[in-house]
Enzyme design. Sequence first.
Site, PDB file in Angstrom:
ATOM      1  N   ASP A  48      22.561  15.365 -30.954  1.00  0.00           N
ATOM      2  CA  ASP A  48      23.820  15.634 -30.350  1.00  0.00           C
ATOM      3  C   ASP A  48      25.026  16.421 -31.089  1.00  0.00           C
ATOM      4  O   ASP A  48      26.059  15.881 -30.873  1.00  0.00           O
ATOM      5  CB  ASP A  48      24.139  14.320 -29.634  1.00  0.00           C
TER       6      ASP A  48
ATOM      7  N   HIS B  20      26.061  17.200 -23.581  1.00  0.00           N
ATOM      8  CA  HIS B  20      25.347  15.896 -23.928  1.00  0.00           C
ATOM      9  C   HIS B  20      24.920  16.277 -25.242  1.00  0.00           C
ATOM     10  O   HIS B  20      24.449  15.257 -25.970  1.00  0.00           O
ATOM     11  CB  HIS B  20      24.648  15.260 -22.922  1.00  0.00           C
TER      12      HIS B  20
ATOM     13  N   ASP C 197      21.663   5.914 -27.126  1.00  0.00           N
ATOM     14  CA  ASP C 197      20.960   6.869 -26.256  1.00  0.00           C
ATOM     15  C   ASP C 197      19.694   6.145 -25.943  1.00  0.00           C
ATOM     16  O   ASP C 197      19.037   6.071 -26.865  1.00  0.00           O
ATOM     17  CB  ASP C 197      20.865   8.006 -26.906  1.00  0.00           C
TER      18      ASP C 197
ATOM     19  N   GLU D 181      22.497   7.749 -20.799  1.00  0.00           N
ATOM     20  CA  GLU D 181      21.220   8.440 -20.478  1.00  0.00           C
ATOM     21  C   GLU D 181      20.304   7.672 -19.949  1.00  0.00           C
ATOM     22  O   GLU D 181      19.115   8.327 -19.638  1.00  0.00           O
ATOM     23  CB  GLU D 181      20.772   9.209 -21.752  1.00  0.00           C
TER      24      GLU D 181
ATOM     25  N   HIS E  53      25.516  11.510 -22.433  1.00  0.00           N
ATOM     26  CA  HIS E  53      26.056  11.362 -23.732  1.00  0.00           C
ATOM     27  C   HIS E  53      27.195  12.137 -24.044  1.00  0.00           C
ATOM     28  O   HIS E  53      27.922  11.733 -25.283  1.00  0.00           O
ATOM     29  CB  HIS E  53      24.870  11.411 -24.912  1.00  0.00           C
TER      30      HIS E  53
ATOM     31  N   HIS F 135      17.715  12.514 -30.410  1.00  0.00           N
ATOM     32  CA  HIS F 135      18.481  13.622 -30.500  1.00  0.00           C
ATOM     33  C   HIS F 135      19.780  13.614 -31.243  1.00  0.00           C
ATOM     34  O   HIS F 135      20.387  12.406 -31.489  1.00  0.00           O
ATOM     35  CB  HIS F 135      18.839  14.246 -29.207  1.00  0.00           C
TER      36      HIS F 135
ATOM     37  N   ASP G 115      17.118   7.143 -24.931  1.00  0.00           N
ATOM     38  CA  ASP G 115      15.990   7.961 -25.087  1.00  0.00           C
ATOM     39  C   ASP G 115      15.719   7.740 -26.701  1.00  0.00           C
ATOM     40  O   ASP G 115      14.762   8.341 -27.130  1.00  0.00           O
ATOM     41  CB  ASP G 115      16.211   9.495 -24.777  1.00  0.00           C
TER      42      ASP G 115
ATOM     43  N   ASP H 276      19.350   7.604 -31.332  1.00  0.00           N
ATOM     44  CA  ASP H 276      18.884   8.581 -30.241  1.00  0.00           C
ATOM     45  C   ASP H 276      17.851   9.315 -30.809  1.00  0.00           C
ATOM     46  O   ASP H 276      17.484   9.377 -31.913  1.00  0.00           O
ATOM     47  CB  ASP H 276      20.388   9.563 -30.437  1.00  0.00           C
TER      48      ASP H 276
HETATM   49  N1  DHH Z   1      19.283  19.381 -28.366  1.00  0.00           N
HETATM   50  C1  DHH Z   1      19.224  19.553 -27.022  1.00  0.00           C
HETATM   51  C2  DHH Z   1      19.141  18.140 -26.158  1.00  0.00           C
HETATM   52  C3  DHH Z   1      20.272  17.502 -26.167  1.00  0.00           C
HETATM   53  C4  DHH Z   1      19.789  15.754 -25.598  1.00  0.00           C
HETATM   54  C5  DHH Z   1      21.224  14.979 -25.372  1.00  0.00           C
HETATM   55  C6  DHH Z   1      21.164  13.709 -25.420  1.00  0.00           C
HETATM   56  O1  DHH Z   1      20.690  13.095 -26.543  1.00  0.00           O
HETATM   57  O2  DHH Z   1      22.260  13.065 -25.107  1.00  0.00           O
HETATM   58  C7  DHH Z   1      20.526  20.323 -26.381  1.00  0.00           C
HETATM   59  O3  DHH Z   1      21.269  20.305 -26.972  1.00  0.00           O
HETATM   60  O4  DHH Z   1      20.471  20.395 -25.193  1.00  0.00           O
HETATM   61 MN    MN Z   2      21.939  11.558 -26.895  1.00  0.00          MN
HETATM   62 MN    MN Z   3      18.920  11.866 -26.771  1.00  0.00          MN
END
Ligand code: DHH
Ligand code: MN
Ligand code: MN
Length: 314
Positions: A123, A136, A227, A272, A96, A121, A229, A119
């Site tokens: 991000d 990402h 995304d 993703e 992402h 998340h 996910d 998503d």
């Molecule tokens: N918030 C977590 C997880 C991020 C997930 C990224 C995906 O949504 O693209 C981070 O900052 O590593």
């Molecule tokens: Mn994402």
């Molecule tokens: Mn995500």
Amino acid sequence: RSVGIIGAPFSKGQVRDGVECAPSKLRAAGLLDRLRQQGCAVKDYGNLTFENVALDEPVNGSKSVRTVGSANQRLSEAVKAVKRDGHTAVILGGDHSLAIGSIHGHTAAVGPVSVVWVDAHADINTPLTSNTGNIHGQPMSYLLYELQSKLPPLPNFSWMKPCVSSRDLVYIGLRDVDPAECYIMKLLAVKVFSMTQVDQLGMARVMEETCDYLWDRTKKPIHLSYDIDAIDPSITPATGTPAVGGLTYREGVYITEYLYQTGLLSAVDMVEVNPLRGRTEDDVRSTVSTAVDLLLGCFGRRREGNHLPDYSLP
Ligand SMILES: N[C@@H](CCCCC(O)O)C(=O)O
Ligand SMILES: [Mn+2]
Ligand SMILES: [Mn+2]
């Protein structure tokens, strides 16, 4: 509907191998043929090649900054070109962090856009709030005008300018948000439909309210950043950061059907998908075919069936 496909086999916004294999998997699953079968004109711009910057040491904790910066500069140019050719852009990720280049290039071509970010998340970590250093998890902080003062200078990002106003952003599907991200979204009063609101309102209301909110002033082209996910991992397990309690297949597809019928969909990221994160071939197949169906929904596939305009009974 004319579609320009860009493959972006890129994984350096995070640390798991495999996400760079998704563009070829999505193509191999018949994405282009099925878009054409439902009446789309499709131009395949091929896969971008990205440079792997050597000795790309972390900067303020963010990993592979130079490689991510260089990749997104290339992607921005590619998306700008696809938009200038008059197509709806489809960017096949890749992780992402690619949304940085995708949305930057989109706005460079068409001006301000509305961003619908689907998503688990947000991000929206800045390089300084990220706990992982994975970019990402940060793309939105690079894109928003309102967060520019929170970004340290980053090598290979000098090409990048903020291009999204927090008022033009809506999140759908959030359920795994870091404290700093939660704080940032409240501070900027970002419109959020987390999984709680999806449960409370139902997806039909979420989409109505999303568009009412985004169209409160002018109707802008829509950039959908999807995304995989966001969908529940029972449907799409082959992804790098799965989070339980996600969207059903039906909710996920409804989002795309709804946005298609607005006629404003101007660019779509599908990111993703990570074939190496499926435990079985079936895990991979389910994830890839769901991603394909989501993209087909963006371009007119209807669950009540489709037929070509010139169809007539024999
Ligand atoms: N918030 C977590 C997880 C991020 C997930 C990224 C995906 O949504 O693209 C981070 O900052 O590593
Ligand atoms: Mn994402
Ligand atoms: Mn995500």
